[in-house]
Scaffold this motif. Structure first.
Motif, PDB file in Angstrom:
ATOM      1  N   ASN A  16       0.821  -1.210   0.000  1.00 27.77           N
ATOM      2  CA  ASN A  16       0.000   0.000   0.000  1.00 27.77           C
ATOM      3  C   ASN A  16       0.854   1.258   0.000  1.00 27.77           C
ATOM      4  OD1 ASN A  16      -2.183  -1.771   0.255  1.00 27.77           O
ATOM      5  ND2 ASN A  16      -2.040  -1.720   2.478  1.00 27.77           N
ATOM      6  N   THR A  17       2.153   1.102  -0.141  1.00 26.83           N
ATOM      7  CA  THR A  17       3.093   2.203   0.016  1.00 26.83           C
ATOM      8  C   THR A  17       3.609   2.659  -1.343  1.00 26.83           C
ATOM      9  OG1 THR A  17       3.719   1.286   2.157  1.00 26.83           O
ATOM     10  CG2 THR A  17       5.215   2.892   1.198  1.00 26.83           C
ATOM     11  N   THR A  18       3.243   3.869  -1.745  1.00 22.79           N
ATOM     12  CA  THR A  18       3.653   4.375  -3.049  1.00 22.79           C
ATOM     13  C   THR A  18       5.079   4.907  -3.062  1.00 22.79           C
ATOM     14  OG1 THR A  18       2.682   6.529  -2.548  1.00 22.79           O
ATOM     15  CG2 THR A  18       1.291   4.954  -3.743  1.00 22.79           C
ATOM     16  N   ASP A  19       5.635   5.236  -1.913  1.00 20.08           N
ATOM     17  CA  ASP A  19       7.011   5.721  -1.827  1.00 20.08           C
ATOM     18  C   ASP A  19       7.969   4.529  -1.839  1.00 20.08           C
ATOM     19  OD1 ASP A  19       9.396   6.346   0.293  1.00 20.08           O
ATOM     20  OD2 ASP A  19       8.923   8.100  -0.963  1.00 20.08           O
ATOM     21  N   HIS A  53       7.937  -4.047  -8.456  1.00 20.13           N
ATOM     22  CA  HIS A  53       6.673  -4.699  -8.821  1.00 20.13           C
ATOM     23  C   HIS A  53       5.498  -4.040  -8.099  1.00 20.13           C
ATOM     24  CE1 HIS A  53       3.915  -7.852  -9.979  1.00 20.13           C
ATOM     25  NE2 HIS A  53       3.686  -8.158  -8.710  1.00 20.13           N
ATOM     26  N   ILE A  54       5.658  -3.795  -6.812  1.00 17.21           N
ATOM     27  CA  ILE A  54       4.602  -3.132  -6.039  1.00 17.21           C
ATOM     28  C   ILE A  54       4.332  -1.744  -6.609  1.00 17.21           C
ATOM     29  CG2 ILE A  54       4.065  -2.117  -3.781  1.00 17.21           C
ATOM     30  CD1 ILE A  54       5.564  -4.595  -2.554  1.00 17.21           C
ATOM     31  N   PHE A  61      -3.076   0.577 -10.638  1.00 15.07           N
ATOM     32  CA  PHE A  61      -4.333   0.611  -9.874  1.00 15.07           C
ATOM     33  C   PHE A  61      -4.226   1.646  -8.762  1.00 15.07           C
ATOM     34  CE2 PHE A  61      -3.811  -3.855 -11.324  1.00 15.07           C
ATOM     35  CZ  PHE A  61      -4.846  -3.891 -12.236  1.00 15.07           C
ATOM     36  N   PRO A  62      -4.200   2.943  -9.108  1.00 17.73           N
ATOM     37  CA  PRO A  62      -4.031   3.979  -8.080  1.00 17.73           C
ATOM     38  C   PRO A  62      -5.138   3.921  -7.030  1.00 17.73           C
ATOM     39  CG  PRO A  62      -4.582   4.955 -10.217  1.00 17.73           C
ATOM     40  CD  PRO A  62      -4.405   3.492 -10.438  1.00 17.73           C
ATOM     41  N   ALA A  88      -9.829   1.659  -5.320  1.00 13.37           N
ATOM     42  CA  ALA A  88      -9.891   2.955  -4.647  1.00 13.37           C
ATOM     43  C   ALA A  88     -11.280   3.240  -4.078  1.00 13.37           C
ATOM     44  CB  ALA A  88      -9.477   4.066  -5.614  1.00 13.37           C
ATOM     45  N   ASP A  89     -12.326   2.718  -4.715  1.00  8.64           N
ATOM     46  CA  ASP A  89     -13.694   2.935  -4.223  1.00  8.64           C
ATOM     47  C   ASP A  89     -14.105   1.932  -3.151  1.00  8.64           C
ATOM     48  OD1 ASP A  89     -14.211   0.556  -5.584  1.00  8.64           O
ATOM     49  OD2 ASP A  89     -15.586   1.457  -7.033  1.00  8.64           O
ATOM     50  N   GLY A  90     -13.184   1.036  -2.752  1.00 13.63           N
ATOM     51  CA  GLY A  90     -13.464   0.059  -1.712  1.00 13.63           C
ATOM     52  C   GLY A  90     -13.982  -1.276  -2.215  1.00 13.63           C
ATOM     53  N   GLY A  91     -14.260  -1.379  -3.503  1.00 15.97           N
ATOM     54  CA  GLY A  91     -14.722  -2.648  -4.065  1.00 15.97           C
ATOM     55  C   GLY A  91     -13.605  -3.675  -4.130  1.00 15.97           C
ATOM     56  N   VAL A  92     -13.973  -4.934  -3.993  1.00 11.29           N
ATOM     57  CA  VAL A  92     -12.995  -6.018  -4.040  1.00 11.29           C
ATOM     58  C   VAL A  92     -12.524  -6.221  -5.478  1.00 11.29           C
ATOM     59  CG1 VAL A  92     -12.631  -8.490  -3.690  1.00 11.29           C
ATOM     60  CG2 VAL A  92     -13.946  -7.171  -2.024  1.00 11.29           C
ATOM     61  N   MET A  93     -11.218  -6.118  -5.689  1.00 11.74           N
ATOM     62  CA  MET A  93     -10.630  -6.363  -7.007  1.00 11.74           C
ATOM     63  C   MET A  93     -10.210  -7.819  -7.158  1.00 11.74           C
ATOM     64  SD  MET A  93      -8.161  -3.023  -7.385  1.00 11.74           S
ATOM     65  CE  MET A  93      -7.449  -3.611  -8.925  1.00 11.74           C
TER      66      MET A  93
END
Length: 121
Positions: A16-19, A53-54, A61-62, A88-93
């Motif tokens: 979950n870390t973009t940095d 990869h992350i 998938f921002p 991002a909208d909370g839906g399960v991908m």
């Protein structure tokens, strides 16, 4: 030595870390120096390749996030836990399970992920 829940939750936080620097730091905390990661799309990534990869997945998938969805089942040979990638909208991908072996200091040494097809974009 970290508690097993803390190791796994720190590992999940890397997804979950973009940095990239923070992602690498979290992987150093949760995973051994010789850690390897594989899933249906990639094979035998070291920590540096896993950071890349992350980053690629978070660009694709921002706003998506990984959440652990199960208790950690463990025994001396390894552990497993369930997870979900949320849009991002909370839906399960996608839902999946990671199987891991432990190494030095109770950190993750081998991570093998299994997951189903994308169910939302």
């Amino acid at each position: 030595m970290m508690a097993l829940d803390d190791v796994v939750d720190t590992y999940c936080a890397t997804w979950n870390t973009t940095d990239a620097g923070e992602c690498a730091r979290l992987l150093r905390v949760a995973c051994t120096a010789d850690c390897r990661y594989s899933d249906p799309l990639v094979h035998d990534l070291d920590r540096a390749a896993l950071v890349a990869h992350i980053g690629m997945l978070l660009e694709k998938f921002p706003g998506s996030a990984i959440r652990r969805t199960s208790v950690i089942d463990s025994h001396p040979a390894g552990l497993r836990f369930g997870f979900v990638r949320l849009a991002a909208d909370g839906g399960v991908m996608r839902e999946g399970t990671d199987f891991c072996s432990l190494g030095e200091g109770g950190r993750l040494q081998r991570i093998t992920g299994f997951f189903g097809p994308l169910v939302a974009l």
